[in-house]
Design a protein around this motif. Sequence first.
Motif, mmCIF file in Angstrom:
data_model
loop_
_atom_site.group_PDB
_atom_site.id
_atom_site.type_symbol
_atom_site.label_atom_id
_atom_site.label_comp_id
_atom_site.label_asym_id
_atom_site.label_seq_id
_atom_site.Cartn_x
_atom_site.Cartn_y
_atom_site.Cartn_z
ATOM 1 N N PHE A 127 0.840 -1.194 0.000
ATOM 2 C CA PHE A 127 0.000 0.000 0.000
ATOM 3 C C PHE A 127 0.874 1.243 0.000
ATOM 4 C CE2 PHE A 127 -2.895 -3.156 1.529
ATOM 5 C CZ PHE A 127 -4.155 -2.735 1.135
ATOM 6 N N GLY A 128 0.314 2.323 -0.520
ATOM 7 C CA GLY A 128 0.983 3.610 -0.455
ATOM 8 C C GLY A 128 0.683 4.298 0.864
ATOM 9 N N LEU A 141 -5.522 -0.908 9.696
ATOM 10 C CA LEU A 141 -4.521 -1.952 9.933
ATOM 11 C C LEU A 141 -3.769 -1.698 11.240
ATOM 12 C CD1 LEU A 141 -3.501 -4.468 8.320
ATOM 13 C CD2 LEU A 141 -1.592 -3.052 7.582
ATOM 14 N N LYS A 142 -3.420 -0.450 11.475
ATOM 15 C CA LYS A 142 -2.715 -0.098 12.711
ATOM 16 C C LYS A 142 -3.570 -0.428 13.935
ATOM 17 C CE LYS A 142 -0.197 3.748 14.860
ATOM 18 N NZ LYS A 142 0.204 5.171 14.723
ATOM 19 N N PHE A 143 -4.869 -0.161 13.831
ATOM 20 C CA PHE A 143 -5.799 -0.462 14.925
ATOM 21 C C PHE A 143 -5.909 -1.972 15.134
ATOM 22 C CE2 PHE A 143 -10.232 -1.537 16.062
ATOM 23 C CZ PHE A 143 -10.269 -1.005 17.338
ATOM 24 N N THR A 144 -6.094 -2.721 14.046
ATOM 25 C CA THR A 144 -6.290 -4.170 14.135
ATOM 26 C C THR A 144 -5.048 -4.880 14.662
ATOM 27 O OG1 THR A 144 -7.797 -4.085 12.249
ATOM 28 C CG2 THR A 144 -6.927 -6.241 12.837
ATOM 29 N N THR A 157 10.160 -6.710 0.884
ATOM 30 C CA THR A 157 9.590 -5.394 0.557
ATOM 31 C C THR A 157 8.241 -5.217 1.252
ATOM 32 O OG1 THR A 157 10.684 -5.426 -1.595
ATOM 33 C CG2 THR A 157 8.856 -3.883 -1.327
ATOM 34 N N SER A 158 7.425 -6.275 1.214
ATOM 35 C CA SER A 158 6.127 -6.249 1.887
ATOM 36 C C SER A 158 6.297 -6.074 3.395
ATOM 37 C CB SER A 158 5.367 -7.538 1.583
ATOM 38 O OG SER A 158 4.151 -7.595 2.300
ATOM 39 N N LYS A 159 7.324 -6.711 3.967
ATOM 40 C CA LYS A 159 7.572 -6.574 5.411
ATOM 41 C C LYS A 159 7.876 -5.123 5.768
ATOM 42 C CE LYS A 159 10.747 -7.928 9.117
ATOM 43 N NZ LYS A 159 11.816 -8.837 9.575
ATOM 44 N N GLU A 160 8.773 -4.482 5.019
ATOM 45 C CA GLU A 160 9.113 -3.085 5.287
ATOM 46 C C GLU A 160 7.875 -2.202 5.175
ATOM 47 O OE1 GLU A 160 12.238 -1.984 2.648
ATOM 48 O OE2 GLU A 160 13.619 -3.517 3.379
ATOM 49 N N ASN A 161 7.055 -2.467 4.157
ATOM 50 C CA ASN A 161 5.841 -1.700 3.935
ATOM 51 C C ASN A 161 4.865 -1.855 5.105
ATOM 52 O OD1 ASN A 161 2.851 -1.800 2.450
ATOM 53 N ND2 ASN A 161 4.180 -0.183 1.663
ATOM 54 N N THR A 162 4.657 -3.095 5.549
ATOM 55 C CA THR A 162 3.708 -3.364 6.635
ATOM 56 C C THR A 162 4.202 -2.807 7.966
ATOM 57 O OG1 THR A 162 2.984 -5.384 5.502
ATOM 58 C CG2 THR A 162 2.451 -5.197 7.840
ATOM 59 N N VAL A 163 5.499 -2.928 8.228
ATOM 60 C CA VAL A 163 6.065 -2.387 9.478
ATOM 61 C C VAL A 163 5.833 -0.887 9.565
ATOM 62 C CG1 VAL A 163 8.262 -1.862 10.617
ATOM 63 C CG2 VAL A 163 7.782 -4.192 9.871
ATOM 64 N N LEU A 164 6.003 -0.179 8.451
ATOM 65 C CA LEU A 164 5.785 1.272 8.438
ATOM 66 C C LEU A 164 4.304 1.617 8.556
ATOM 67 C CD1 LEU A 164 8.293 2.346 5.641
ATOM 68 C CD2 LEU A 164 8.480 2.842 8.080
ATOM 69 N N ARG A 165 3.464 0.878 7.811
ATOM 70 C CA ARG A 165 2.034 1.198 7.791
ATOM 71 C C ARG A 165 1.358 0.945 9.126
ATOM 72 N NH1 ARG A 165 0.724 -2.964 3.899
ATOM 73 N NH2 ARG A 165 -1.433 -2.677 4.562
ATOM 74 N N ALA A 166 1.742 -0.147 9.791
ATOM 75 C CA ALA A 166 1.040 -0.556 11.009
ATOM 76 C C ALA A 166 1.825 -0.244 12.283
ATOM 77 C CB ALA A 166 0.734 -2.055 10.943
ATOM 78 N N LEU A 168 4.637 -1.448 13.483
ATOM 79 C CA LEU A 168 4.977 -2.694 14.163
ATOM 80 C C LEU A 168 6.474 -2.775 14.430
ATOM 81 C CD1 LEU A 168 2.887 -5.129 11.934
ATOM 82 C CD2 LEU A 168 2.347 -4.515 14.292
ATOM 83 N N SER A 169 6.858 -3.620 15.383
ATOM 84 C CA SER A 169 8.258 -3.943 15.567
ATOM 85 C C SER A 169 8.656 -4.983 14.518
ATOM 86 C CB SER A 169 8.498 -4.516 16.965
ATOM 87 O OG SER A 169 9.783 -5.126 17.029
ATOM 88 N N PRO A 170 9.761 -4.789 13.809
ATOM 89 C CA PRO A 170 10.184 -5.785 12.801
ATOM 90 C C PRO A 170 10.393 -7.176 13.389
ATOM 91 C CG PRO A 170 11.433 -3.736 12.558
ATOM 92 C CD PRO A 170 10.649 -3.614 13.833
ATOM 93 N N ARG A 171 10.654 -7.265 14.684
ATOM 94 C CA ARG A 171 10.844 -8.561 15.339
ATOM 95 C C ARG A 171 9.568 -9.390 15.342
ATOM 96 N NH1 ARG A 171 11.216 -7.910 20.413
ATOM 97 N NH2 ARG A 171 12.179 -9.911 20.912
ATOM 98 N N HIS A 172 8.426 -8.717 15.212
ATOM 99 C CA HIS A 172 7.144 -9.416 15.248
ATOM 100 C C HIS A 172 6.605 -9.699 13.848
ATOM 101 C CE1 HIS A 172 6.207 -7.844 19.585
ATOM 102 N NE2 HIS A 172 7.282 -8.602 19.512
ATOM 103 N N VAL A 173 7.456 -9.551 12.834
ATOM 104 C CA VAL A 173 7.043 -9.776 11.449
ATOM 105 C C VAL A 173 8.001 -10.770 10.791
ATOM 106 C CG1 VAL A 173 6.491 -8.709 9.224
ATOM 107 C CG2 VAL A 173 6.180 -7.401 11.338
ATOM 108 N N SER A 174 7.447 -11.836 10.225
ATOM 109 C CA SER A 174 8.246 -12.852 9.524
ATOM 110 C C SER A 174 7.968 -12.777 8.027
ATOM 111 C CB SER A 174 7.895 -14.253 10.031
ATOM 112 O OG SER A 174 8.186 -14.386 11.402
ATOM 113 N N VAL A 175 8.932 -13.222 7.227
ATOM 114 C CA VAL A 175 8.773 -13.271 5.775
ATOM 115 C C VAL A 175 8.683 -14.730 5.346
ATOM 116 C CG1 VAL A 175 9.788 -12.737 3.528
ATOM 117 C CG2 VAL A 175 9.988 -11.102 5.418
ATOM 118 N N ILE A 176 7.522 -15.119 4.809
ATOM 119 C CA ILE A 176 7.314 -16.464 4.266
ATOM 120 C C ILE A 176 6.707 -16.287 2.879
ATOM 121 C CG2 ILE A 176 6.203 -18.704 4.561
ATOM 122 C CD1 ILE A 176 6.002 -18.123 7.550
ATOM 123 N N PRO A 177 7.421 -16.641 1.820
ATOM 124 C CA PRO A 177 6.918 -16.373 0.466
ATOM 125 C C PRO A 177 5.752 -17.272 0.084
ATOM 126 C CG PRO A 177 8.909 -17.685 0.361
ATOM 127 C CD PRO A 177 8.719 -17.318 1.804
#
Length: 377
Positions: A127-128, A141-144, A157-166, A168-177
């Motif tokens: 998302f932009g 998303l930030k609320f949820t 790339t999706s992880k970086e985008n989601t961490v900024l949008r929501a 979040l701490s990057p430690r709580h985000v995993s990348v699984i293709p």
Amino acid sequence: MLYNICMVSDFFYPNMGGVESHLYELSQRLIIRGHKVVIVTHAYGNRTGVRYLTNGLKVYYVSTQVIYSGATLPSIYGFFPILRSILIRESIQIVHGHGAFSSMCHEAILHGKTMQLKAVFTDHSLFGFADASSILTNKLLKFTLSDVDHVICVSHTSKENTVLRAALSPRHVSVIPNAVIASQFLPDPTAPDPNWITIVVISRLVYRKGVDLLVAVIPRICEMYKNVRFLIGGDGPKRIDIEQMREKHSLHDRVELLGPIKHHEVRNVLIQGNIFLNTSLTEAFCIAIVEAACAGLFVVSTKVGGVPEVLPSHMINYALPEEDDLVIGISKAIHTFRIGKINPSTFNDELKDMYNWSNVAERTEKVKEMVIYRWFD
């Protein structure tokens, strides 16, 4: 340790798409590994109530109001009574929501945490940050995700985008293709017409998929190369633009519109081609280019989002999402194909180990263990 898992999303079969196939294939592999999995989605036409799919996969098709592009009307508490009944009946331990556009996903995570269950979210999109739609979705998303236990993204790339949008701490985000069943996309070197170089496009015909770029590029390529034709599969509001372009430039014999294509028919279309073209303006992963490469096609794609992470460099040509650069990228691919510099029929063997659902299920299982035992703390 085996778990009872509830997958929730607005997007599931009989609707077709990347999220839908991801949900089904991941659920099947988790069932094979011994877990209990149920899926909750909204009703599609007369497909309501409970249905059973392969390996006893139980799907709840809940009657609710669909407002746009398969997404349901956000009701906050309207979905809660039936969801609570399902979660209790199935003894669910983990609620796993899919898709930032899915209202049912957001509500399931909210209500699941209210019932003191573990919650996981998988983001399939980029998302932009500037347009009204993105701002509203990002706020939601930030609320949820403020109380979610873990987040999965399909690319870095999706992880970086989601961490900024929501936030979040990057430690709580995993990348699984995503993954692909390579055996369903076996190449057939005898299928393409030897008199033509065939460029295949399979996509939803919407703005986000770069259909305007496609409309601009096709006449130029057809003018430059007299033995090139296009096969275009998919449907959407931008289909009329392609039809008008074909009419304007009298390309009826070189641009074939196949309309909507079911997933089991995709391979039969792909093997007719030599080159696969992806003109997306934004992509978190793009499973279509993996399927195309498995089917023995050389890929030309716009260099956006998570696309550069997906395929090895010898399988793909990148281009900027601009008309001139895309024409250059396609021309290079045509030249490479003509001189026989590559052998795409070997791509399937390379990709079947890179992207397989058993590996995705195993890594997702480890996320569930982290959630249950909270190892990441």
